[in-house]
Design a protein around this motif. Structure first.
Motif, mmCIF file in Angstrom:
data_model
loop_
_atom_site.group_PDB
_atom_site.id
_atom_site.type_symbol
_atom_site.label_atom_id
_atom_site.label_comp_id
_atom_site.label_asym_id
_atom_site.label_seq_id
_atom_site.Cartn_x
_atom_site.Cartn_y
_atom_site.Cartn_z
ATOM 1 N N SER A 1 16.637 -37.340 -10.916
ATOM 2 C CA SER A 1 17.517 -36.212 -11.242
ATOM 3 C C SER A 1 17.662 -36.030 -12.746
ATOM 4 O O SER A 1 17.723 -34.899 -13.247
ATOM 5 N N VAL A 2 17.724 -37.139 -13.495
ATOM 6 C CA VAL A 2 17.747 -37.043 -14.953
ATOM 7 C C VAL A 2 16.427 -36.444 -15.455
ATOM 8 O O VAL A 2 16.412 -35.586 -16.348
ATOM 9 N N ALA A 3 15.325 -36.894 -14.874
ATOM 10 C CA ALA A 3 14.017 -36.372 -15.268
ATOM 11 C C ALA A 3 13.946 -34.868 -15.024
ATOM 12 O O ALA A 3 13.413 -34.119 -15.850
ATOM 13 N N ALA B 1 9.700 -37.311 -19.232
ATOM 14 C CA ALA B 1 9.982 -36.187 -18.332
ATOM 15 C C ALA B 1 9.992 -34.862 -19.075
ATOM 16 O O ALA B 1 9.673 -33.815 -18.506
ATOM 17 N N GLY B 2 10.356 -34.891 -20.369
ATOM 18 C CA GLY B 2 10.314 -33.665 -21.152
ATOM 19 C C GLY B 2 8.917 -33.074 -21.205
ATOM 20 O O GLY B 2 8.737 -31.851 -21.338
ATOM 21 N N GLY B 3 7.905 -33.930 -21.081
ATOM 22 C CA GLY B 3 6.518 -33.482 -21.102
ATOM 23 C C GLY B 3 6.155 -32.592 -19.934
ATOM 24 O O GLY B 3 5.148 -31.869 -19.984
ATOM 25 N N ALA C 1 20.147 -31.639 -9.072
ATOM 26 C CA ALA C 1 19.553 -32.940 -8.738
ATOM 27 C C ALA C 1 18.238 -32.760 -7.983
ATOM 28 O O ALA C 1 18.020 -31.762 -7.290
ATOM 29 N N SER C 2 17.374 -33.735 -8.126
ATOM 30 C CA SER C 2 16.126 -33.755 -7.378
ATOM 31 C C SER C 2 16.398 -34.131 -5.921
ATOM 32 O O SER C 2 17.100 -35.104 -5.639
ATOM 33 N N LEU D 1 8.897 -37.062 -8.251
ATOM 34 C CA LEU D 1 10.263 -37.567 -8.373
ATOM 35 C C LEU D 1 11.258 -36.467 -8.708
ATOM 36 O O LEU D 1 12.467 -36.647 -8.514
ATOM 37 N N ILE D 2 10.787 -35.320 -9.223
ATOM 38 C CA ILE D 2 11.696 -34.218 -9.534
ATOM 39 C C ILE D 2 11.595 -33.101 -8.497
ATOM 40 O O ILE D 2 12.232 -32.055 -8.624
#
Length: 420
Positions: free
Chosen positions: A158-160, A200-202, A306-307, A386-387
């Protein structure tokens, strides 16, 4: 088999889905009411156990517990409280056993990261030495994604997703202003020693969106000249650049760029403020106007985006913790096992806490691009599942309708007090 009570506690920085794990624990325990009596939660984590400040989750309706699945934060309160080693801090561990004994607690579920895995292992070891029957299960949780053995950690997905979206949207913003104003957007993300969140920003850039990105990982020593050259090149080619910087970025000397000079209770260096530092370097070195942002708590509390994968896995490890305990497992942690990348499939396994405690999983070098400023296709293949998916909470009056529990106290049975 005698019915015994369970104790559940949340530890460390919370996530958008730690309550989903709590939901998994409590709902599953209620399905086994012939073997597990009451589920007590520690008010403010392990501190609640030490002070005998327990919460009676049986006072909550099934509907309220179900609502934990979509509610962020730590419903019972968390803490940053480090228990000492077994010998040095024996009084703390003996106090835990004293409280567990007073309330007939036979199951200990500790939901947290690496430090809580170590605590859970030590509680298990001491209970065995003291001859007190206790099943201790650690439930993985950390936005940093740095626990070993498990493919990923609940809370990270979720953060990603939040950071990937924020980087994408921030890049669209700065791109629209670059011709006459701001050319650089810097976003600071969590990650003390591991660059998973920064990676994850990538994901903001792909084959359909050629977004100029520079990512600064803790695993790659910061080279100021090389960094400025990379940023300058991006601006020359695209007119702007977005920079994702992990709070744990270190210089060639191994020191954190954003070392605040103080330590937290776990002995970790207090970090923060690397985004304005990087923005200042760019402005002074290249003359570009910069805007910066620090995601901070927003990245780990954003339950509204959230994912779905993350929510499902967080619930699954909570459920699995109870099932592992009922199978007689002890001093273990449920893990997420990736069985296929495309299509993405996963299942639940488990690992011995002796192999988990005090082990930190960092980004593998093959996940970081050759120049050290981006992610590889292998990293993208790891991160994307994961996202995946959306799991929106219910809304009321335009806002998420999150659950607030009663958190009724369990009457104390001990006369002795314990200071923390």
């Amino acid at each position: 088999m005698a019915i015994r009570n369970a104790f559940y506690a949340q530890s460390g920085g919370v996530t958008a889905v730690i309550n989903a794990s709590a939901c998994g624990v409590i709902e599953t325990a209620r399905q086994y009411s012939d073997r597990i009596g009451s589920v007590y939660a520690g008010r403010n984590g392990i501190v609640g156990a030490l002070t005998e400040d327990l919460i009676d989750t049986t006072q909550e309706s099934d509907q309220a517990i179900a609502g934990l699945r979509y509610t962020p934060g730590g419903a019972f309160g968390s803490c940053r409280y480090k228990l000492k080693g077994l010998e040095e801090g024996r009084a703390q561990y003996e106090r835990l056993i004293e409280v567990f004994k007073a309330h007939d607690i036979g199951y200990f579920f500790y939901n947290g990261g690496g430090d809580s895995a170590d605590t859970c292992l030590k509680v298990s070891q001491l209970s065995e030495k003291m001859g007190y029957p206790l099943c201790a299960i650690h439930i993985p949780k950390t936005v940093d994604n740095d626990l070993p053995i498990t493919d990923n950690c609940p809370g990270f997905g979720s953060v990603a997703k939040y950071i990937a979206i924020s980087t994408l949207e921030g890049s669209f913003d700065v791109a629209s202003m670059a011709a006459t104003s701001t050319k650089i957007f810097v976003i600071e993300v969590m990650g003390r020693h591991a660059g998973w969140i920064a990676a994850a920003g990538g994901l903001a850039a792909d084959e359909t969106r050629d977004i100029p990105l520079v990512i600064l990982f803790p695993e790659v020593p910061f080279d100021q000249a090389k960094f400025l050259a990379a940023v300058e090149d991006k601006v020359k080619r695209y007119g702007y650049c977005s920079i994702v910087v992990s709070e744990g970025v270190k210089g060639p000397d191994g020191k954190f760029l954003a070392d605040a000079g103080i330590k937290d209770v776990f002995g970790h260096t207090q970090l923060g403020g690397v985004a304005p530092l990087i923005a200042s370097l760019v402005k002074n070195g290249l003359g570009f106007r910069c805007h910066w942002a620090v995601a901070d708590y927003l990245q780990r509390s954003a339950r509204h985006i959230a994912s779905k994968t993350d929510v499902e896995q967080a619930y699954a490890v909570g459920k699995a913790a109870v099932e592992l305990a009922l199978e007689g497992k002890n001093a273990v942690m449920p893990t997420i096992v990736r069985t296929s990348n495309s299509p993405y499939r996963w299942e639940i396994g488990h690992a011995d806490l002796a192999d988990v405690a005090n082990v930190e999983k960092k980004m593998p070098r093959e996940f970081i691009s050759e120049d050290g400023f981006g992610i590889t296709d292998a990293c993208r293949a790891y991160l994307l599942p994961l996202i995946e998916g959306e799991d929106y909470p219910p809304y009321r009056n335009g806002l998420p309708d999150y659950v607030v529990l009663k958190n009724a106290a369990v009457p104390k049975k001990l006369t002795s007090q314990f200071a923390v």
